[in-house]
Design a protein around this motif. Structure first.
Motif, PDB file in Angstrom:
ATOM      1  N   CYS A 245     -51.290  19.045 -47.932  1.00 45.92           N
ATOM      2  CA  CYS A 245     -50.496  19.451 -46.725  1.00 45.92           C
ATOM      3  C   CYS A 245     -49.290  19.902 -46.771  1.00 45.92           C
ATOM      4  N   LEU A 246     -48.903  19.725 -48.478  1.00 45.74           N
ATOM      5  CA  LEU A 246     -47.511  20.772 -48.904  1.00 45.74           C
ATOM      6  C   LEU A 246     -48.118  21.143 -48.767  1.00 45.74           C
TER       7      LEU A 246
ATOM      8  N   LEU B 262     -49.426  23.975 -46.849  1.00 47.35           N
ATOM      9  CA  LEU B 262     -50.108  24.846 -45.907  1.00 47.35           C
ATOM     10  C   LEU B 262     -48.749  24.414 -44.692  1.00 47.35           C
ATOM     11  N   ARG B 263     -47.348  23.711 -45.162  1.00 44.45           N
ATOM     12  CA  ARG B 263     -46.918  23.525 -44.832  1.00 44.45           C
ATOM     13  C   ARG B 263     -45.681  24.227 -45.040  1.00 44.45           C
TER      14      ARG B 263
ATOM     15  N   ASN C 168     -46.322  27.842 -43.942  1.00 48.35           N
ATOM     16  CA  ASN C 168     -46.160  28.145 -43.240  1.00 48.35           C
ATOM     17  C   ASN C 168     -44.311  28.625 -42.810  1.00 48.35           C
ATOM     18  N   GLU C 169     -43.843  27.669 -44.297  1.00 45.48           N
ATOM     19  CA  GLU C 169     -42.106  28.017 -44.551  1.00 45.48           C
ATOM     20  C   GLU C 169     -42.114  29.294 -45.217  1.00 45.48           C
TER      21      GLU C 169
ATOM     22  N   ALA D 253     -46.644  29.883 -51.032  1.00 48.08           N
ATOM     23  CA  ALA D 253     -46.685  28.255 -51.013  1.00 48.08           C
ATOM     24  C   ALA D 253     -45.656  27.923 -52.053  1.00 48.08           C
TER      25      ALA D 253
ATOM     26  N   PHE E 264     -40.423  17.227 -47.933  1.00 48.20           N
ATOM     27  CA  PHE E 264     -41.468  18.223 -47.476  1.00 48.20           C
ATOM     28  C   PHE E 264     -42.818  16.874 -48.145  1.00 48.20           C
TER      29      PHE E 264
ATOM     30  N   ASN F 264     -42.928  14.337 -45.647  1.00 49.49           N
ATOM     31  CA  ASN F 264     -43.979  14.081 -44.751  1.00 49.49           C
ATOM     32  C   ASN F 264     -45.009  14.574 -44.313  1.00 49.49           C
ATOM     33  N   CYS F 265     -45.459  14.915 -45.700  1.00 43.44           N
ATOM     34  CA  CYS F 265     -46.580  14.573 -45.952  1.00 43.44           C
ATOM     35  C   CYS F 265     -47.393  14.109 -47.490  1.00 43.44           C
TER      36      CYS F 265
END
Length: 532
Positions: A173-174, A176-177, A180-181, A249, A523, A526-527
């Protein structure tokens, strides 16, 4: 049992369990037997008769009540009386003989075995097993249970292997986020290091650390622990190399989470012009060699052999970790060409934690050697600190037997000081390539582990031993690691399957790693990183 004596002491009656039995009536003539003699007779009868009843009942149950031999008579009357022989020793000898006989016999195919001991006892009663049949059933049942236990242990090891090779959901998850950032946030894309700091990236008066990984969380722990432990963090330069997939990332994380005053450079393998198939034969081999793909990504179950010990099977699984065909894992062998301006560096694995200032390491005199490393043959701990060449290489192969010494001391990858100036004067890279190809041509039979064995050969004669206190190994293997020794070590290394970011990591050793995780980061929060 009751003893009744008449008032005249002429009649003695014995009864048992309230059932009156005239077992014996004694008529006494007062003129022939004295009262004292009669009294002694009563005492003797009182002692012997209950004992005789017990023996009679016991041997009746044994099925020997009708035995008329002299030996049986002795058994009825008591131990060692009339020549009785104790049968317990004979019974044990007979039992040993039957067990030895059954142990050498084949178990009949299709033999129906009980599911439990109680079922076995029930079958004995119902089917009237003789001693040999019972022993055979017992042996077959034990063998069945041993096989089930071994299969269960192997299954546990297999699950642990898959868990160790997987990416936890939070870390995925980390990545992927943050990717995207990188595409949506200009701050995540800003240059690293900042333009005014760029000249320091190749300044040899600074302390240079190199880390090769695609694990963002692990990279952040290594860098944070180094900066917090350093006496001069402003003199630290971290060179982080990752793959093309993770580059955005990784860059986002360190662009948004600066570790000032230290300097961080993030590069993807695609940004190194020198890393081409012509210069790096491993790239072409790893991508196109079917044997390698089958070995590391094929079915590991086919390698299962119940005659293996669990440790041997665990070793078979570990050497099949996909990390051993990752370019990031082999990348350290190309450091002199990837960083042509650097003179001395410390290379770190992503599963280490730095607990003290490492700058003195870069001042160590390697005495003309290339690689400063902790030897792994002079300490305790059979998993990690008693390793010699024979632990890694197949000395039954003539090529290995001809060129290597099985008792030569091994050393540890994961925290190494490299003198790149001395390295550039050697043929270490070419030797590495040669032996990597030799292993391929020998169908991967020359050694057991991925990157260390060819490095042991390539750096042969180029290694300078450093004090073991600089590098403590085994935190991903040994559950009995001494906590006090962990606290004292300069660098602790979670080498092995039990990485601290995995659910299978050792709970008592995880806090040394997690204390450097920034749980307040949006991050990370949230993950749900490391949430149980």
């Amino acid at each position: 049992m009751q003893l009744q004596v008449s008032l005249s002491m002429r009649i003695i009656t014995i009864s048992n369990n309230n059932v009156f039995i005239d077992l014996m009536k004694i008529t006494v003539a007062a003129t022939h037997i004295s009262y004292r003699t009669l009294f002694h007779t009563i005492l003797i009868l009182t002692f012997l008769l209950p004992f005789s009843f017990i023996l009679t009942a016991f041997f009746t149950l044994e099925g020997v009540d009708k035995c008329s031999s002299f030996d049986c008579l002795g058994r009825r009357l008591g131990p060692r009386i009339l020549g009785r022989v104790d049968d317990s020793g004979r019974l044990v000898k007979d039992l040993y003989m039957i067990l030895n006989q059954v142990n050498s016999e084949e178990i009949p195919e299709g033999l129906k075995l009980p599911d439990s001991f109680s079922h076995l006892v029930s079958d004995m009663k119902n089917n009237q097993y003789d001693a040999k049949t019972f022993a055979l059933m017992l042996r077959a049942t034990i063998m069945k249970l041993e096989t089930e236990i071994m299969e269960s242990r192997f299954s546990e090891l297999m699950n642990k292997h898959f868990a160790a090779s997987s990416i936890p959901r939070g870390i995925h998850c980390l990545s992927l986020r943050l990717t995207n950032e990188y595409s949506s946030n200009a701050h995540a894309r800003r240059q690293l290091p900042f333009p005014e700091l760029l000249p320091l990236v190749s300044n040899n008066s600074y302390h240079h650390f190199i880390l090769s990984t695609d694990n963002i969380l692990a990279a952040s722990v290594v860098v944070t622990s180094a900066v917090e432990s350093s006496l001069e963090p402003s003199k630290i330069v971290f060179h982080i190399i990752t793959d093309k997939k993770t580059y955005a990332a990784m860059h986002s994380w360190f662009a948004l989470n600066l570790v000032s005053p230290a300097i961080v450079e993030v590069k993807g393998v695609h940004q190194f012009d020198w890393l081409t198939r012509e210069n790096v034969p491993l790239l072409d081999v790893v991508d196109n060699h079917n044997d390698i793909k089958d070995y590391y990504h094929g079915s590991h179950i086919t390698e299962t052999n119940l005659s293996d010990t669990t440790r041997k099977f665990a070793s078979k699984l570990e050497v099949r970790s996909p990390k051993y065909i990752s370019l990031l894992n082999h990348l350290r062998i190309y450091l002199p060409k990837l960083f042509p301006d650097l003179e001395k560096v410390i290379f770190l694995d992503d599963d280490v934690v730095i607990q003290c200032d490492l700058s003195p390491l870069l001042e160590i005199d390697l005495h003309g050697k290339v690689n400063g490393a902790v030897e792994t043959c002079k300490g305790e701990g059979e998993w990690v600190m008693s390793k010699r060449f024979k632990n890694y290489f197949n000395f039954s192969h003539p090529i290995i037997a001809k060129h290597l010494d099985p008792d030569e001391c091994a050393w540890a990858y994961g925290m190494n000081i490299f003198d790149l100036r001395a390295w550039r004067k050697t043929n270490i890279i070419e030797t590495y390539h040669h032996w990597f190809k030799e292993n391929l041509d020998s169908n991967l039979t020359l050694w057991k582990f991925g990157t260390l064995p060819p490095a042991l050969i390539a750096f042969k004669g180029h290694v300078h031993p450093i004090d073991p206190s600089w590098h403590m190994l085994g935190l991903g293997y040994q559950s009995k690691t001494d906590i006090e020794n962990v606290k004292k070590a300069a660098v602790i290394h979670y080498n092995g399957q039990l990485k601290p970011w995995l659910p299978i990591g050792l709970e008592h050793l995880r806090p040394f790693w997690t204390k450097y995780v920034n749980y307040s980061n949006d991050f990370v929060r949230n993950c749900h990183i490391m949430d149980s």
